[in-house]
Design a protein around this motif. Structure first.
Motif, PDB file in Angstrom:
ATOM      1  N   MET A   1       1.035  -1.231   0.055  1.00  0.00           N
ATOM      2  CA  MET A   1      -0.121   0.023  -0.111  1.00  0.00           C
ATOM      3  C   MET A   1       0.903   1.212  -0.231  1.00  0.00           C
ATOM      4  N   ALA A   2       0.243   2.448  -0.157  1.00  0.00           N
ATOM      5  CA  ALA A   2       0.931   3.663  -0.336  1.00  0.00           C
ATOM      6  C   ALA A   2       1.119   4.166   1.093  1.00  0.00           C
ATOM      7  N   LEU A   3       1.854   5.302   1.300  1.00  0.00           N
ATOM      8  CA  LEU A   3       1.984   5.578   2.747  1.00  0.00           C
ATOM      9  C   LEU A   3       0.631   6.083   3.267  1.00  0.00           C
ATOM     10  N   ASP A   4      -0.007   7.049   2.465  1.00  0.00           N
ATOM     11  CA  ASP A   4      -1.331   7.661   2.990  1.00  0.00           C
ATOM     12  C   ASP A   4      -2.285   6.239   3.480  1.00  0.00           C
ATOM     13  N   ALA A   5      -2.379   4.985   2.613  1.00  0.00           N
ATOM     14  CA  ALA A   5      -3.253   4.037   2.906  1.00  0.00           C
ATOM     15  C   ALA A   5      -2.636   3.485   4.259  1.00  0.00           C
ATOM     16  N   GLU A   6      -1.451   3.180   4.265  1.00  0.00           N
ATOM     17  CA  GLU A   6      -0.772   2.649   5.479  1.00  0.00           C
ATOM     18  C   GLU A   6      -1.006   3.428   6.697  1.00  0.00           C
ATOM     19  N   LEU A   7      -1.192   4.761   6.681  1.00  0.00           N
ATOM     20  CA  LEU A   7      -1.397   5.639   7.570  1.00  0.00           C
ATOM     21  C   LEU A   7      -2.776   5.676   8.290  1.00  0.00           C
ATOM     22  N   ARG A   8      -3.587   5.493   7.234  1.00  0.00           N
ATOM     23  CA  ARG A   8      -5.119   5.087   7.537  1.00  0.00           C
ATOM     24  C   ARG A   8      -5.242   3.795   8.407  1.00  0.00           C
ATOM     25  N   ALA A   9      -4.476   2.749   7.922  1.00  0.00           N
ATOM     26  CA  ALA A   9      -4.900   1.545   8.259  1.00  0.00           C
ATOM     27  C   ALA A   9      -4.508   1.525   9.995  1.00  0.00           C
ATOM     28  N   ILE A  10      -3.309   2.480  10.143  1.00  0.00           N
ATOM     29  CA  ILE A  10      -2.952   2.236  11.762  1.00  0.00           C
ATOM     30  C   ILE A  10      -3.681   3.304  12.469  1.00  0.00           C
ATOM     31  N   ARG A  11      -4.290   4.645  11.956  1.00  0.00           N
ATOM     32  CA  ARG A  11      -4.679   5.585  12.533  1.00  0.00           C
ATOM     33  C   ARG A  11      -6.313   5.685  12.705  1.00  0.00           C
ATOM     34  N   GLY A  12      -6.795   5.084  11.277  1.00  0.00           N
ATOM     35  CA  GLY A  12      -8.134   5.262  11.332  1.00  0.00           C
ATOM     36  C   GLY A  12      -8.597   6.319  10.122  1.00  0.00           C
ATOM     37  N   ASP A  13      -9.534   6.986  10.247  1.00  0.00           N
ATOM     38  CA  ASP A  13      -9.789   7.658   9.358  1.00  0.00           C
ATOM     39  C   ASP A  13      -9.260   9.199   9.483  1.00  0.00           C
ATOM     40  N   LEU A  14      -8.123   9.453   8.984  1.00  0.00           N
ATOM     41  CA  LEU A  14      -7.653  10.699   9.222  1.00  0.00           C
ATOM     42  C   LEU A  14      -7.948  11.743   8.040  1.00  0.00           C
ATOM     43  N   GLU A  15      -7.914  13.205   8.247  1.00  0.00           N
ATOM     44  CA  GLU A  15      -7.985  13.981   7.231  1.00  0.00           C
ATOM     45  C   GLU A  15      -6.559  14.269   6.701  1.00  0.00           C
ATOM     46  N   ILE A  16      -6.501  13.875   5.353  1.00  0.00           N
ATOM     47  CA  ILE A  16      -5.061  13.917   4.849  1.00  0.00           C
ATOM     48  C   ILE A  16      -5.361  15.024   3.676  1.00  0.00           C
ATOM     49  N   HIS A  17      -4.315  15.776   3.475  1.00  0.00           N
ATOM     50  CA  HIS A  17      -4.245  16.807   2.525  1.00  0.00           C
ATOM     51  C   HIS A  17      -3.010  16.661   1.658  1.00  0.00           C
ATOM     52  N   TYR A  18      -3.072  16.700   0.207  1.00  0.00           N
ATOM     53  CA  TYR A  18      -1.888  16.573  -0.549  1.00  0.00           C
ATOM     54  C   TYR A  18      -1.660  17.767  -1.342  1.00  0.00           C
ATOM     55  N   ALA A  19      -0.315  18.064  -1.400  1.00  0.00           N
ATOM     56  CA  ALA A  19       0.028  19.291  -2.129  1.00  0.00           C
ATOM     57  C   ALA A  19       1.188  18.918  -2.908  1.00  0.00           C
ATOM     58  N   SER A  20       1.170  19.130  -4.289  1.00  0.00           N
ATOM     59  CA  SER A  20       2.149  19.013  -5.429  1.00  0.00           C
ATOM     60  C   SER A  20       1.750  19.809  -6.555  1.00  0.00           C
ATOM     61  N   LYS A  21       2.628  19.320  -7.492  1.00  0.00           N
ATOM     62  CA  LYS A  21       2.275  20.011  -8.999  1.00  0.00           C
ATOM     63  C   LYS A  21       2.313  18.761 -10.093  1.00  0.00           C
ATOM     64  N   ASP A  22       2.006  18.947 -11.440  1.00  0.00           N
ATOM     65  CA  ASP A  22       1.910  18.139 -12.441  1.00  0.00           C
ATOM     66  C   ASP A  22       3.390  17.724 -12.593  1.00  0.00           C
ATOM     67  N   PRO A  23       3.412  16.262 -12.885  1.00  0.00           N
ATOM     68  CA  PRO A  23       2.565  15.423 -13.335  1.00  0.00           C
ATOM     69  C   PRO A  23       2.033  14.731 -11.887  1.00  0.00           C
ATOM     70  N   ILE A  24       2.522  14.672 -10.879  1.00  0.00           N
ATOM     71  CA  ILE A  24       2.310  14.144  -9.755  1.00  0.00           C
ATOM     72  C   ILE A  24       0.944  14.423  -9.350  1.00  0.00           C
ATOM     73  N   LEU A  25       0.266  15.761  -9.393  1.00  0.00           N
ATOM     74  CA  LEU A  25      -0.938  16.466  -9.104  1.00  0.00           C
ATOM     75  C   LEU A  25      -1.961  15.817  -9.983  1.00  0.00           C
ATOM     76  N   SER A  26      -1.791  15.439 -11.255  1.00  0.00           N
ATOM     77  CA  SER A  26      -2.771  14.717 -12.064  1.00  0.00           C
ATOM     78  C   SER A  26      -3.133  13.498 -11.686  1.00  0.00           C
ATOM     79  N   ARG A  27      -1.983  12.639 -11.117  1.00  0.00           N
ATOM     80  CA  ARG A  27      -2.073  11.112 -10.830  1.00  0.00           C
ATOM     81  C   ARG A  27      -2.696  11.203  -9.642  1.00  0.00           C
ATOM     82  N   LEU A  28      -2.569  12.270  -8.734  1.00  0.00           N
ATOM     83  CA  LEU A  28      -3.324  12.315  -7.268  1.00  0.00           C
ATOM     84  C   LEU A  28      -4.755  12.373  -7.739  1.00  0.00           C
ATOM     85  N   ARG A  29      -5.198  13.139  -8.414  1.00  0.00           N
ATOM     86  CA  ARG A  29      -6.373  13.443  -8.905  1.00  0.00           C
ATOM     87  C   ARG A  29      -7.227  12.382  -9.633  1.00  0.00           C
ATOM     88  N   GLU A  30      -6.400  11.452 -10.398  1.00  0.00           N
ATOM     89  CA  GLU A  30      -6.893  10.487 -10.895  1.00  0.00           C
ATOM     90  C   GLU A  30      -7.322   9.281  -9.991  1.00  0.00           C
TER      91      GLU A  30
END
Length: 389
Positions: A1-30
């Motif tokens: 799993m990705a880091l964010d998924a692993e963190l949620r598996a440990i902590r439960g339902d977290l509010e996670i924000h993501y900040a980046s720019k393309d091309p990573i931003l586009s992959r995040l939105r997908e």
């Protein structure tokens, strides 16, 4: 799993924000949709050239608007935007992967920060001495993190060791969490027509990776090597990691060009298979069956090839950090480093002729390979959250 998924598996339902720019931003939105927790932050990066960042144009950009606003104005704009994001959201934790500005902003606001990296103070060669002041500045900003999470195994099995050089005074902050690598399939299945066309042939897997300039520079070196007479009979599968329907093709030994389906139906004696993107099943089949991998030395690819699949490499470095990874592997008997087309062709052809030469060293490295980086990084981040509570 990705880091964010692993963190949620440990902590439960977290509010996670993501900040980046393309091309990573586009992959995040997908993956996540275009929600309010995804932010575009235009972190300044060097101006691209034909073979990666252009040092000359980037230096000119300090004073002149080359390829856009001057670098100081872009840095100021970026820091203001990221500071506004911090002040509006009141984060409890920051996890940064290369974003030094966010690291500094978190430090100034006394927000715990985990910096995930495979570089600290890379070895630079004499021709790159002009980059030393920038490298020292970057290291000082990384040092401001609460925890420095190295996405690699601990020494002496650390591929990125020559890109770290962390002083002893900072080691109390450092944790080697392991590679962010998927586990090896017990048996590579699927792959469809591509797998059936490959069959039990002996071939090399040529990987093009990185941003557009890096990918193009890597591809140009590969194409020059393919023209070498030593490669005349060496089969290869080339993954381009870039879009384009015209990329997918099969080149036969007689020079004919076919689709994968045509080549399979006609029983073509293939020499080269080009694929824009390999899906997960295709990638596993290619990695499982290849005799070796040719790559530019990117850390993620090195970990997957050497650790997960235990295949020897021919490293074709584009940047100093690539050369540091590849030379480390070469010195441990895990592959070869090649720079010129003739060297690349010679190394690849020799590995096809003697596929077991590196087996012992690869088995030893694979036995110590740490692949659970995402999980251990999430555990470290969770501990920082507990400390901030």
């Amino acid at each position: 799993m990705a880091l964010d998924a692993e963190l949620r598996a440990i902590r439960g339902d977290l509010e996670i924000h993501y900040a980046s720019k393309d091309p990573i931003l586009s992959r995040l939105r997908e993956r996540l949709g275009d929600g309010p927790n995804i932010h575009e932050i235009l972190m300044p990066t060097p101006i691209g050239g034909r073979s990666g960042p252009s040092v000359a144009r980037s230096l000119l950009n300090l004073a002149l608007p080359v390829g856009g606003p001057t670098l100081p104005s872009r840095i100021a704009s970026y820091l203001r935007a990221e500071a506004r994001l911090y002040d509006s959201e009141h984060f409890d934790l920051a996890i940064n992967d290369g974003d030094m500005g966010s690291n500094v902003i978190a430090s100034r606001r006394s927000i715990p920060c985990a910096f995930v990296t495979n570089q600290y103070r890379p070895r630079l060669y004499a021709s790159r001495f002009y980059l030393r002041p920038a490298a020292e500045f970057i290291a000082r900003q990384i040092a401001r993190a609460t925890r420095i999470l190295v996405a690699d195994s601990a020494p002496p099995n650390c591929i990125c060791e020559r890109n770290l050089n962390i002083p002893q005074s900072l080691m109390h902050k450092v944790e080697f969490v392991g590679h962010f690598a998927a586990p090896r399939a017990r048996r590579a299945e699927g792959g469809g027509d591509l797998a059936r066309l490959i069959g039990d042939a002996e071939f090399g897997y040529w990987m093009r990776t990185g941003d557009a300039p890096t990918n193009s520079a890597t591809g140009a070196k590969y194409e020059a090597a393919f023209a070498d007479p030593k490669m005349r009979d060496c089969r290869r599968v080339v993954s381009h990691a870039r879009p384009g329907a015209a990329i997918d093709r099969v080149i036969a030994r007689d020079g004919g060009v076919h689709t994968v389906r045509e080549a399979l139906e006609r029983g073509v004696d293939w020499l080269q298979i080009d694929v824009a993107f390999l899906d997960e099943g295709e990638r596993d089949v290619v990695m499982d069956r290849c005799a070796h991998a040719v790559l530019n030395g990117s850390h993620t690819a090195m970990g997957e090839v050497l650790g997960t699949w235990q295949k020897p490499i021919v490293g074709v470095p584009i940047y100093d950090e690539h050369a540091n990874h590849v030379s480390w592997a070469r010195d441990r008997g895990l592959g070869a480093m090649a720079r010129t087309p003739s060297e690349i062709a010679a190394a690849a052809s020799e590995m096809l002729a003697s596929p077991r030469d590196h087996a012992g060293a690869l088995a030893d490295f694979g036995a110590s390979f740490e692949a659970g980086g995402a999980r251990r990084a999430a555990e470290a981040a969770s501990a920082l959250l507990d400390g901030a509570a």
